[in-house]
Motif scaffolding. Structure first.
Motif, short mmCIF file in Angstrom:
data_model
loop_
_atom_site.label_atom_id
_atom_site.label_comp_id
_atom_site.label_asym_id
_atom_site.label_seq_id
_atom_site.Cartn_x
_atom_site.Cartn_y
_atom_site.Cartn_z
N TYR A 68 -3.60 45.19 -32.60
CA TYR A 68 -4.68 43.82 -32.11
C TYR A 68 -5.21 43.37 -33.38
CZ TYR A 68 -3.01 46.38 -27.98
OH TYR A 68 -2.22 47.12 -26.98
N SER A 76 1.84 43.30 -30.75
CA SER A 76 1.23 42.70 -31.61
C SER A 76 0.43 41.48 -30.83
CB SER A 76 1.80 41.72 -32.62
OG SER A 76 2.70 42.67 -33.35
N TYR A 77 -1.20 41.83 -30.83
CA TYR A 77 -1.63 40.92 -29.80
C TYR A 77 -2.89 40.24 -30.65
CZ TYR A 77 -4.33 39.23 -25.66
OH TYR A 77 -4.72 38.44 -24.65
N TYR A 119 -10.89 40.27 -32.48
CA TYR A 119 -10.38 41.36 -33.35
C TYR A 119 -10.33 40.87 -34.85
CZ TYR A 119 -8.08 42.80 -28.95
OH TYR A 119 -7.97 42.97 -27.70
N ASN A 161 0.70 35.32 -29.31
CA ASN A 161 1.00 36.29 -28.27
C ASN A 161 2.22 36.28 -27.79
OD1 ASN A 161 -1.38 37.33 -28.96
ND2 ASN A 161 -2.58 36.45 -27.51
N THR A 192 -9.51 46.76 -24.42
CA THR A 192 -8.45 47.05 -24.75
C THR A 192 -7.86 48.10 -24.62
OG1 THR A 192 -8.90 45.46 -26.75
CG2 THR A 192 -6.65 46.58 -26.73
#
Length: 729
Positions: free
Chosen positions: A119, A155-156, A161, A403, A538
Motif C-alpha cells: 500500500y 498494490s493499492y 500512504y 488501483n 487497512t
C-alpha cells in the motif's frame, strides 16, 4: 533517566524492587511495545475464532500449521515491515520477506510461496515511484535468491500512504506432519543455539520504532540502522534449519525477529515455563567492543534460535559448518524462571521471565466513533454518463486508475521466482500451487481500505468476503485466514474505534464463513508527521483454500467462445467507498455497500459450482465493479453482454462494488444454473471470437476493443517509466 513510559517504569520498579538498568529497560521497552505485546490490541483479538478441525497449531507460534491431507501440512504466517520500508524500501521489503520465511521454516516446513500486499502513495509522485520500485525489487530479488515463489499480491495507492507505505507479506510453507516443530521449549539444561548471520548493530530498537508514528525524530533510525538482508545466507540458513529438524536434533525453534536476542531467547524459554541464562560472550558479532545492549536488541536478519539437547550439540554444529552458517551455543534453559544475561563476566540483566514476557498491562483503550457523515453527503453523487461515448470514457478513466490498472509490469519483476509447482496464470484471482497430482492449494490476499474509511466494520467484512470469493472461483473453500491489522495511533480514541470495528468485521465474517483466523500481526502507529496523515484503515488478510485438480480449475479470463456468461449476486446502486467515487473526487460521498445476509451461501455455491468441472472461467467482482471485472476477463476471447435489466444508472450498473458477486462462463448453462438454485444468478451474455467487450445498457450500447482496454490499463507501467532520482531520498 528512564527510556520507559512513566507508568511502565513505575510498575517495573515496584515488581523488581529496584531501578532497572539500561539493558533491562531496553528489554522491557521492546518486549512491551505494541509490536511485540499487543498491549492495546490483544483484548480485541479475542473476538477471533482460531480453532477448527484442520488447525493443528493456531495463533501464538511463529506460524500456524494446518492439515492439508494425511501426509502433508501447510504453515502460514503474515507480517509487516512498514516503518523500515519507508526509510530504506529495498532492504525493508527484502527483510520483510526474509523474516516471514524464517517464521515458516521454524515450524519444520519449507517455505514455498509468498503473497505481497503493498500500500503506497500515488505514482504521480517521484518519491512514491522510488518507494514502490524499490519495495518491489527488494521483495522480488530476495524471493528469487531463496527460490520461494511470489504468487499473488495487491498494490493499492492512496495519498495517505505517501508518508507511511505498508509492506505486508504472507508466507505459506509445506511439510510433513512428522517434522512439525514449535517454539515451546522442552527441558531445563538444554542448550540455546544461535545460528545465522553474525549480530551487528542494525535494527536497534526496531520493535519500539514500529510502535511510533513516522517522523518522530528520536525514534526514526538512519538508513544504516535498518536491517539489511543477505538472501544467500538466508538460503543456507533455510537448508540447515530443515536438515536439523528433519533429523530430529531440535527440541524447539524460532526465528529472531522483533526485539532480537532479547525477544527470541526469553519468549522461547517462557513458553516451556523455564528461565534462561544467556552468555553474550559466545554470540558471533560483526564488530569489536559491542555493548550488551547492542548484542541483545539488534535486529540483524537471517538469524534463528534452536533448543538442542547437550548430546546433540556437536552434531548440529557440524551441520551448520557444512552449510557455512555461523553458529554458537549462547546459553541454556533453567528450572528457575529467571532471565539472566551475562557479558564479560558480569550479570548485565536479571529479570523474572514471566513478568518480562507476560507482565505488560493489556488494556482496551478509550474509543470514540467519528462524527457521522451528513445525509447530504451520503446522498451526493457525480453526474452519471449518459451517452455511449461518455460511458466508454468513464470505463477508460476507471481502468487507468492505479488501483485498477494492469499489474503486468509489477509481476514481471517476479517472473523468475515462479517454480514448476506454481500452476495457473499470473494476475488471476488467486495463486495456485500443486502439492500432489490431485490436489494443491489456492491463496489470495487483499483489503478494502476505501470502504473501511467510511465504515470500518463493513470494509473489513467485505475484505473477508472478497478474499473468500477469490479462492471460491478456483473451486476452493476457505481453509484458514491470517491478518495484518495496519492502523493509526490507537491512543487516539477515533483511531482505536476504527481498529475495534475492523476487528469485529473480520471476526464476524470469518465466523459466518467458517474460516478460522490462525495468526497475524498488528501494525499500529502508522501515521506520518511529515504529511500530517494517518493511513486508511487497512486490515489486510490472506486466505488459503484446498484445490482439486481432478477436474479443470476455472481460469480468471475468458477462454472459449460461445460460452454462456452468468452473473452471480445482486448489484445495488450503493457507491460509497467505490473506486468510481474516488476517481470522481467524491470518496466520502455515497451509501456504503450493504452486505447480503446470505453471502456465506453465495460463497459456498460459487465454490461448489467452480469445482464441478462445468465452469471454464470465473472471476470475482470487487474493486471497480462489474464493468471493470468484465474488461479484465477479455483475453483472446471477447464478450457480448446485456446489462440493461440491472437496475440503476450506467455508472451504478458498471461500477458499484456490491459484495458477493461473480462472473463465470460455462458450456453447460442449464447444469450450472440448476446448481446455483437458491442464490441470485442470471445469464447475461456469451463469449465471442472477437476480442471486444460489448455491453448493452438501458440507455446505450458500448463497445471496447482489447487494444483500448490494454492501453487504458497501462497507467502503472507508464508512471514507472517516468523514473525517479534515487539520490533525492
Amino acid at each position: 533517566m528512564s527510556m520507559l513510559p512513566a507508568e511502565d517504569h513505575k510498575l517495573i520498579v515496584e515488581k523488581l524492587g529496584r531501578e532497572p538498568n539500561t539493558l533491562e529497560q531496553g528489554c522491557f521497552l521492546n518486549l512491551w511495545s505494541e509490536h511485540c505485546s499487543y498491549r492495546s490490541s490483544g483484548v480485541l483479538l479475542r473476538n477471533f475464532k482460531t480453532d477448527g478441525e484442520n488447525v493443528l497449531i493456531g495463533p501464538g507460534d511463529d506460524a500456524a500449521v494446518i492439515k492439508f491431507d494425511d501426509e502433508y501440512v501447510l504453515s502460514v504466517a503474515m507480517e509487516s515491515h512498514n516503518h523500515p520500508s519507508y526509510v530504506e524500501p529495498y532492504s525493508g521489503a527484502a527483510t520483510g520477506v526474509g523474516g516471514i520465511v524464517r517464521d515458516v521454516i521454524s515450524m519444520g516446513t519449507r517455505a514455498v510461496a509468498v503473497l505481497a500486499p503493498f500500500y503506497v502513495g500515488p505514482l504521480d509522485n517521484e518519491k512514491n515511484r522510488w518507494l514502490f520500485d524499490n519495495i518491489l525489487q527488494g521483495s522480488a530479488d530476495y524471493s528469487e535468491t531463496i527460490k520461494v515463489a511470489a504468487v499473488r499480491g495487491e498494490s493499492y495507492f492512496d495519498d495517505r500512504y505517501s508518508g507511511n507505505p505498508l509492506v505486508n507479506v504472507v508466507c505459506v510453507g509445506l511439510g510433513k506432519k512428522e517434522h512439525v516443530m514449535t517454539s515451546v521449549s522442552k527441558a531445563a539444561g538444554n542448550r540455546v543455539l544461535l545460528f545465522g548471520s553474525k549480530t551487528g548493530k542494525d535494527g536497534l530498537g526496531g520493535a519500539s520504532f514500529a510502535s511510533n508514528a513516522m517522523g518522530e525524530d528520536e525514534e526514526v533510525p538512519e538508513k544504516s540502522a535498518i536491517p539489511a538482508g543477505d538472501a544467500e545466507l538466508e538460503r543456507r540458513v533455510i537448508e540447515a534449519t530443515i536438515e536439523i529438524i528433519e533429523k530430529g536434533l531440535v527440541e524447539s525453534c524460532r526465528d529472531l525477529g522483533a526485539a532480537g536476542m532479547a525477544g527470541a531467547t526469553s519468549e522461547l524459554a517462557d513458553k516451556g515455563n523455564f528461565g534462561a541464562r544467556i552468555i553474550l560472550d559466545n554470540v558471533p558479532v560483526k564488530y569489536d567492543n559491542m555493548t550488551a545492549y547492542e548484542v541483545m536488541l539488534a535486529e540483524t536478519q537471517e538469524r534463528m534460535l534452536a533448543e538442542i539437547k547437550p548430546e546433540n550439540l556437536q552434531t548440529v554444529l557440524d551441520i551448520m559448518k557444512k552449510h557455512d552458517v555461523p553458529a554458537a551455543d549462547v546459553g541454556y534453559l533453567t528450572k528457575e524462571q529467571e532471565y539472566v544475561v551475562e557479558y564479560k563476566g558480569k550479570v548485565e540483566a536479571s529479570l523474572p521471565i514471566r513478568f518480562l514476557i507476560q507482565g505488560v498491562p493489556k488494556v482496551e483503550l478509550p474509543s470514540k466513533a467519528p462524527a457521522p457523515r451528513s445525509a447530504d453527503l451520503v446522498a451526493q453523487k457525480p453526474k452519471s454518463p449518459a451517452t455511449a461515448d461518455e460511458v466508454k470514457q468513464s470505463v477508460f478513466k476507471m481502468l487507468s486508475s492505479y488501483n485498477l490498472a494492469s499489474r503486468k509490469c509489477v509481476w514481471e519483476k517476479y517472473t523468475e521466482t515462479t517454480l514448476p509447482s506454481v500452476v495457473g496464470e499470473s494476475g488471476g484471482d488467486a495463486g495456485i500451487m500443486k502439492v500432489t497430482d490431485k490436489k494443491g492449494f489456492a491463496m489470495t490476499c487483499g483489503c478494502e481500505p476505501a470502504i473501511g474509511l467510511l465504515d470500518p466494520y463493513v470494509g473489513a467484512t467485505i475484505t473477508v468476503i472478497e478474499n473468500a470469493m477469490n479462492v471460491a472461483v478456483k473451486g476452493a473453500s476457505g481453509l484458514c485466514l491470517v491478518d495484518n491489522l495496519n492502523f493509526g495511533n490507537p491512543k487516539k480514541p477515533e483511531q482505536y474505534w476504527v481498529l475495534k470495528q475492523s476487528v469485529l468485521g473480520l471476526s464476524d465474517a470469518a465466523k459466518k464463513l467458517n474460516i478460522p483466523v490462525v495468526g497475524g500481526n498488528v501494525s499500529l502507529y502508522n501515521e506520518s508527521d511529515e504529511f500530517d496523515t494517518a493511513i486508511l484503515p487497512t486490515p489486510a488478510i490472506g486466505i488459503l483454500g484446498i484445490v482439486s485438480f481432478e477436474k479443470p480449475v476455472p481460469s480468471s479470463f475468458f477462454k472459449n467462445d460461445g460460452e454462456t456468461i452468468i452473473l452471480i449476486g445482486t448489484t445495488k446502486a450503493e457507491m460509497g467507498g467505490s473506486e468510481y467515487y474516488r476517481v470522481s473526487g467524491m470518496e466520502t460521498a455515497g451509501t456504503v455497500p450493504s452486505v447480503p445476509a446470505d453471502y456465506d451461501k453465495i460463497v459456498a455455491k460459487t465454490a461448489e459450482v467452480c469445482a464441478s468441472g462445468n465452469v471454464t472461467s470465473a472471476h470475482d467482482i470487487s474493486k471497480g465493479g462489474l464493468g471493470i471485472a468484465l474488461a479484465k476477463m477479455i483475453s483472446a476471447i471477447g464478450a457480448d453482454v446485456d446489462l440493461s435489466k440491472i437496475t440503476g444508472a450506467a455508472d451504478e450498473v458498471l461500477f458499484a462494488e456490491s459484495p458477493a458477486r461473480v462472473i463465470l462462463t460455462t458450456k453447460e448453462p442449464a447444469k450450472v444454473m440448476d446448481m446455483l438454485k437458491g442464490v441470485p444468478a442470471v445469464e447475461i451474455g456469451k463469449t465471442t471470437k472477437a476480442t471486444d467487450l460489448k455491453m448493452k445498457l438501458a440507455s446505450s450500447t458500448v463497445i471496447l476493443t482489447k487494444a483500448e482496454i490494454d492501453e487504458a490499463a497501462s497507467s502503472i507501467e507508464k508512471a514507472m517509466k517516468l523514473g525517479y532520482k534515487q539520490q533525492a531520498y
